[in-house]
Design a protein around this motif. Structure first.
Motif, PDB file in Angstrom:
ATOM      1  N   ILE A 109     -26.775  46.128 -27.721  1.00 12.45           N
ATOM      2  CA  ILE A 109     -27.170  47.531 -27.595  1.00 12.45           C
ATOM      3  C   ILE A 109     -26.726  48.349 -28.805  1.00 12.45           C
ATOM      4  N   MET A 110     -25.473  48.183 -29.216  1.00 16.33           N
ATOM      5  CA  MET A 110     -24.912  49.111 -30.222  1.00 16.33           C
ATOM      6  C   MET A 110     -24.513  48.446 -31.537  1.00 16.33           C
ATOM      7  N   GLY A 111     -24.737  47.137 -31.636  1.00 19.77           N
ATOM      8  CA  GLY A 111     -24.306  46.420 -32.852  1.00 19.77           C
ATOM      9  C   GLY A 111     -22.875  45.935 -32.682  1.00 19.77           C
ATOM     10  N   PRO A 112     -22.533  44.821 -33.376  1.00 19.82           N
ATOM     11  CA  PRO A 112     -21.225  44.195 -33.132  1.00 19.82           C
ATOM     12  C   PRO A 112     -20.020  45.063 -33.485  1.00 19.82           C
ATOM     13  N   SER A 113     -20.126  45.897 -34.518  1.00 21.83           N
ATOM     14  CA  SER A 113     -18.884  46.586 -34.892  1.00 21.83           C
ATOM     15  C   SER A 113     -18.592  47.754 -33.944  1.00 21.83           C
ATOM     16  N   LYS A 114     -19.621  48.454 -33.514  1.00 17.37           N
ATOM     17  CA  LYS A 114     -19.394  49.519 -32.518  1.00 17.37           C
ATOM     18  C   LYS A 114     -18.912  48.902 -31.196  1.00 17.37           C
ATOM     19  N   ALA A 115     -19.488  47.746 -30.860  1.00 17.70           N
ATOM     20  CA  ALA A 115     -19.064  47.067 -29.630  1.00 17.70           C
ATOM     21  C   ALA A 115     -17.600  46.638 -29.745  1.00 17.70           C
ATOM     22  N   THR A 116     -17.206  46.199 -30.934  1.00 16.45           N
ATOM     23  CA  THR A 116     -15.809  45.798 -31.142  1.00 16.45           C
ATOM     24  C   THR A 116     -14.869  46.994 -30.989  1.00 16.45           C
ATOM     25  N   GLU A 117     -15.288  48.131 -31.523  1.00 15.94           N
ATOM     26  CA  GLU A 117     -14.432  49.338 -31.366  1.00 15.94           C
ATOM     27  C   GLU A 117     -14.178  49.616 -29.891  1.00 15.94           C
ATOM     28  N   MET A 118     -15.234  49.466 -29.090  1.00 12.49           N
ATOM     29  CA  MET A 118     -15.073  49.740 -27.656  1.00 12.49           C
ATOM     30  C   MET A 118     -14.318  48.642 -26.931  1.00 12.49           C
ATOM     31  N   LEU A 119     -14.799  47.406 -27.110  1.00 10.59           N
ATOM     32  CA  LEU A 119     -14.320  46.308 -26.246  1.00 10.59           C
ATOM     33  C   LEU A 119     -13.001  45.696 -26.721  1.00 10.59           C
ATOM     34  N   VAL A 120     -12.753  45.768 -28.039  1.00  4.78           N
ATOM     35  CA  VAL A 120     -11.508  45.171 -28.553  1.00  4.78           C
ATOM     36  C   VAL A 120     -10.438  46.247 -28.758  1.00  4.78           C
ATOM     37  N   PHE A 121     -10.862  47.382 -29.354  1.00  7.50           N
ATOM     38  CA  PHE A 121      -9.860  48.416 -29.654  1.00  7.50           C
ATOM     39  C   PHE A 121      -9.795  49.514 -28.592  1.00  7.50           C
ATOM     40  N   GLY A 122     -10.669  49.437 -27.606  1.00  5.69           N
ATOM     41  CA  GLY A 122     -10.588  50.390 -26.493  1.00  5.69           C
ATOM     42  C   GLY A 122     -10.960  51.814 -26.867  1.00  5.69           C
ATOM     43  N   LYS A 123     -11.835  51.982 -27.883  1.00  6.06           N
ATOM     44  CA  LYS A 123     -12.242  53.350 -28.260  1.00  6.06           C
ATOM     45  C   LYS A 123     -13.030  53.989 -27.117  1.00  6.06           C
ATOM     46  N   LYS A 124     -12.592  55.196 -26.745  1.00 11.19           N
ATOM     47  CA  LYS A 124     -13.275  55.908 -25.656  1.00 11.19           C
ATOM     48  C   LYS A 124     -14.424  56.730 -26.262  1.00 11.19           C
ATOM     49  N   LEU A 125     -15.621  56.573 -25.712  1.00 12.52           N
ATOM     50  CA  LEU A 125     -16.771  57.316 -26.231  1.00 12.52           C
ATOM     51  C   LEU A 125     -17.045  58.546 -25.388  1.00 12.52           C
ATOM     52  N   THR A 126     -17.472  59.608 -26.048  1.00 10.11           N
ATOM     53  CA  THR A 126     -17.997  60.753 -25.294  1.00 10.11           C
ATOM     54  C   THR A 126     -19.403  60.364 -24.819  1.00 10.11           C
ATOM     55  N   ALA A 127     -19.940  61.192 -23.911  1.00 11.86           N
ATOM     56  CA  ALA A 127     -21.284  60.890 -23.413  1.00 11.86           C
ATOM     57  C   ALA A 127     -22.289  60.917 -24.563  1.00 11.86           C
ATOM     58  N   ARG A 128     -22.109  61.877 -25.463  1.00 13.13           N
ATOM     59  CA  ARG A 128     -23.084  61.971 -26.562  1.00 13.13           C
ATOM     60  C   ARG A 128     -22.975  60.764 -27.482  1.00 13.13           C
ATOM     61  N   GLU A 129     -21.750  60.330 -27.756  1.00 12.89           N
ATOM     62  CA  GLU A 129     -21.602  59.129 -28.601  1.00 12.89           C
ATOM     63  C   GLU A 129     -22.239  57.919 -27.918  1.00 12.89           C
ATOM     64  N   ALA A 130     -21.981  57.812 -26.610  1.00 14.33           N
ATOM     65  CA  ALA A 130     -22.539  56.658 -25.875  1.00 14.33           C
ATOM     66  C   ALA A 130     -24.067  56.705 -25.896  1.00 14.33           C
ATOM     67  N   CYS A 131     -24.608  57.921 -25.915  1.00 15.59           N
ATOM     68  CA  CYS A 131     -26.070  58.066 -25.954  1.00 15.59           C
ATOM     69  C   CYS A 131     -26.590  57.678 -27.346  1.00 15.59           C
ATOM     70  N   THR A 132     -25.901  58.167 -28.364  1.00 15.45           N
ATOM     71  CA  THR A 132     -26.310  57.812 -29.735  1.00 15.45           C
ATOM     72  C   THR A 132     -26.292  56.295 -29.914  1.00 15.45           C
ATOM     73  N   GLN A 133     -25.329  55.649 -29.274  1.00 15.70           N
ATOM     74  CA  GLN A 133     -25.204  54.193 -29.450  1.00 15.70           C
ATOM     75  C   GLN A 133     -26.079  53.393 -28.487  1.00 15.70           C
ATOM     76  N   GLY A 134     -26.811  54.081 -27.634  1.00 21.48           N
ATOM     77  CA  GLY A 134     -27.801  53.380 -26.810  1.00 21.48           C
ATOM     78  C   GLY A 134     -27.311  52.922 -25.446  1.00 21.48           C
TER      79      GLY A 134
END
Ligand SMILES: CCCCC/C=C/CC(=O)SCCNC(=O)CCNC(=O)[C@H](O)C(C)(C)COP(=O)(O)OP(=O)(O)OC[C@H]1O[C@@H](n2cnc3c(N)ncnc32)[C@H](O)[C@@H]1OP(=O)(O)O
Length: 396
Positions: free
Chosen positions: A292-317
Motif C-alpha cells: 500500500i505505502m511502499g517498503p520504507s513507509k511501512a518500515t517506519e510504521m511496523l518496525v519503528f512504530g511511527k504513529k500516523l495522523t489520519a491525513r498521513e495515513a490517507c496520503t499513504q493509501g
C-alpha cells in the motif's frame, strides 16, 4: 523467562492485574449481603456463594485469593491437590493461598468466608449495583454490538472504558459476527468503535490468563486464534468498511489492509508499536503495508512504530478518506447508506475480482506471521513490555 513469569505472578497476586471479568472465574468469590454471623450457617454460606455477580467492583486479587482459599477449605477441607508447576503461576497462587490455611476446620473457614464477604459488602455497598445481564460487560455480551439496518450490518466494538481493547472473547465474537454478516441480507459490513477510540488493539491482560499448559500453551492457542481471526477478514465476501472513529492501535490498524474502504475522522491516529512491545507485525501487514505505502513507509510504521495522523495515513493509501470529526458520523453514514443500495451481488462479485488473486498468498502470510508472533510472545522483550503496561509503568 521464569523471572518474567514470576513477575507476572506477583503482579497478579498483588491485584495489579485485576480485571472485573476475572471475578467470575472464582467460584469462591461470591458476595454475601446479610450481616456478619457469629456462626455462619450453611445457608449463609450458600447465599454468599450465590451473590458474586452483584459485586460491581473487583475487590482485587489478594482478596479474591483469600476468598478462594476459604471457600476451598470450607467445602473440601485442607489442601489436597498436587502443587501446580512454577510456570502455572495463577493456579500456583491459588494453591499457595489454600495450602496456607493448613488444618483450619471447615466450620471456621466457612465462618471466616461469610465474615469476609460481609465486610466486603459493607465497605462497597455504594458500588454494588444489580445490573440486568444484558447491561454487563461480560464476554459474549455487550462488548460487541451487532446491528443490521438499511442494508448495512455494523459491528461495533463496545468497551469504551478500555479504549475498545480486544479481549479473547471479542476475537471469537467478531469471527462469529463476520460469519453471520457474510450470510445475512445486508450489502455492506462495517466495523467501528464506540467512544473516543476506534480500538487500542489486543487487550494486554489477555496475556495474564495462563492455561494449565503454561505460557507455551497460551502462545500456541493465541497464534491459532490470531490466524483464524485474520483468515475471516481475508475471506470476507462482501464490501468491508472500517469507520475509524478515533485512534487505532496494533491489530486494529494492521487488518485495515484487508478492508475494502477505510473512512477516518481527522481525530484518528494509526499506531503499530510492535517493536516497543517486543512483538512483530500481524494481520498480513508485513505484506499489505509495503504494498500500500511502499517498503520504507511501512518500515517506519511496523518496525519503528511511527504513529500516523489520519491525513498521513490517507496520503499513504491506508485510509480512503478523512472527514472532520464534527461531521464524521453524518457524512460517513449518508455515504454508506447510498452505497448499500447498489446491487449486492454485483458488489460482492466485483470485490472478489479485486481480491481473489491475493487470497492464497494472504493466507500463507497470515500463517507465517502468526507463527513468528507465537515465538515473540514467549520472549523476554514481549513479557517485559506487557508487565510494564500492566503495572502502569508504560503506556504508548
Ligand atoms: C488472539 C491474540 C491476537 C493478538 C494479536 C496481537 C496484536 C498486537 C497488538 O494489538 S499490539 C497493541 C496493544 N495495545 C497497546 O499496547 C495499547 C496499550 N494502551 C495504551 O498504551 C493506552 O491505554 C492508550 C494509549 C491506548 C490510551 O491511553 P489513555 O491515557 O488515553 O487511556 P488509559 O491508558 O487510561 O486507558 C483507559 C483504560 O483502558 C485500558 N486499556 C487501554 N488499552 C488497553 C489494552 N490494549 N489492553 C488492556 N487495557 C487497555 C487502560 O489500562 C485503562 O484501564 P484502567 O482504567 O483500568 O486503568
Amino acid at each position: 523467562m521464569a523471572g518474567v513469569a514470576g513477575r507476572l505472578a506477583r503482579l497478579w497476586c498483588s491485584g495489579a492485574l485485576s480485571s472485573p471479568l476475572q471475578v467470575t472465574r472464582f467460584p469462591a468469590l461470591q458476595l454475601h449481603l446479610c450481616g456478619p454471623a457469629m456462626r455462619a450457617s450453611q445457608e449463609d454460606f450458600e447465599n454468599a456463594t450465590n451473590q458474586v455477580k452483584l459485586l460491581k467492583k473487583d475487590p482485587g486479587n489478594e482478596v479474591k485469593l483469600k476468598l478462594y482459599a476459604l471457600y476451598k477449605q470450607a467445602t473440601e477441607g485442607p489442601c489436597n491437590v498436587p502443587k501446580p508447576g512454577v510456570l502455572d503461576f495463577i493456579n500456583k497462587a491459588k494453591w499457595d493461598a489454600w495450602n496456607a490455611l493448613g488444618s483450619l476446620p471447615k466450620e471456621t473457614a466457612r465462618h471466616n468466608y461469610v465474615d469476609l464477604v460481609s465486610s466486603l459488602s459493607a465497605s462497597s455497598e455504594s458500588s454494588i449495583q444489580v445490573t440486568p445481564a444484558a447491561d454487563r460487560k461480560q464476554p459474549g455480551s455487550d462488548a460487541l454490538v451487532v446491528t443490521s439496518q438499511d442494508g448495512i450490518t455494523t459491528i461495533t466494538l463496545n468497551r469504551p472504558d478500555k479504549k475498545n481493547a480486544l479481549t479473547t472473547q471479542m476475537y471469537h465474537d467478531i469471527m462469529l459476527a463476520l460469519e453471520a454478516a457474510s450470510k445475512d441480507d445486508s450489502a455492506i459490513t462495517v466495523l467501528t468503535g464506540n467512544g473516543d477510540y476506534y480500538c487500542s488493539g489486543n487487550d494486554l491482560t489477555n496475556f495474564t490468563d495462563i492455561p494449565p499448559g503454561g505460557v507455551e500453551e497460551k502462545a500456541r492457542s493465541g497464534a491459532v486464534l490470531l490466524r483464524d481471526f485474520v483468515d475471516r477478514f481475508i475471506d470476507f465476501p462482501k464490501p468491508l468498511v472500517a469507520v475509524v472513529n478515533g485512534p487505532a492501535v496494533g491489530i486494529s490498524v494492521t487488518i485495515l489492509g484487508l478492508f475494502d474502504i477505510v473512512y477516518a475522522t481527522d481525530r484518528a491516529t494509526f499506531h503499530t508499536p510492535f517493536s516497543h512491545l517486543g512483538q512483530s507485525p500481524e494481520g498480513c501487514s508485513s505484506y499489505t503495508f509495503p504494498k500500500i505505502m511502499g517498503p520504507s513507509k511501512a518500515t517506519e510504521m511496523l518496525v519503528f512504530g511511527k504513529k500516523l495522523t489520519a491525513r498521513e495515513a490517507c496520503t499513504q493509501g491506508l485510509v480512503t478518506e478523512v472527514f472532520p470529526d464534527s461531521t464524521f458520523q453524518k457524512e460517513v453514514w449518508v455515504r454508506l447508506k447510498a452505497y448499500s443500495k447498489l446491487p449486492p451481488n454485483a458488489m460482492r462479485i466485483s470485490k472478489q475480482v479485486i481480491r481473489n488473486t491475493e487470497k492464497e498468498k494472504l493466507h500463507a502470510i497470515n500463517a507465517e506471521e502468526s507463527n513468528i508472533l507465537r515465538e515473540r510472545w514467549l520472549s523476554d522483550e514481549c513479557m517485559n513490555a506487557v508487565v510494564s503496561f500492566l503495572s502502569k509503568k508504560a503506556k504508548l
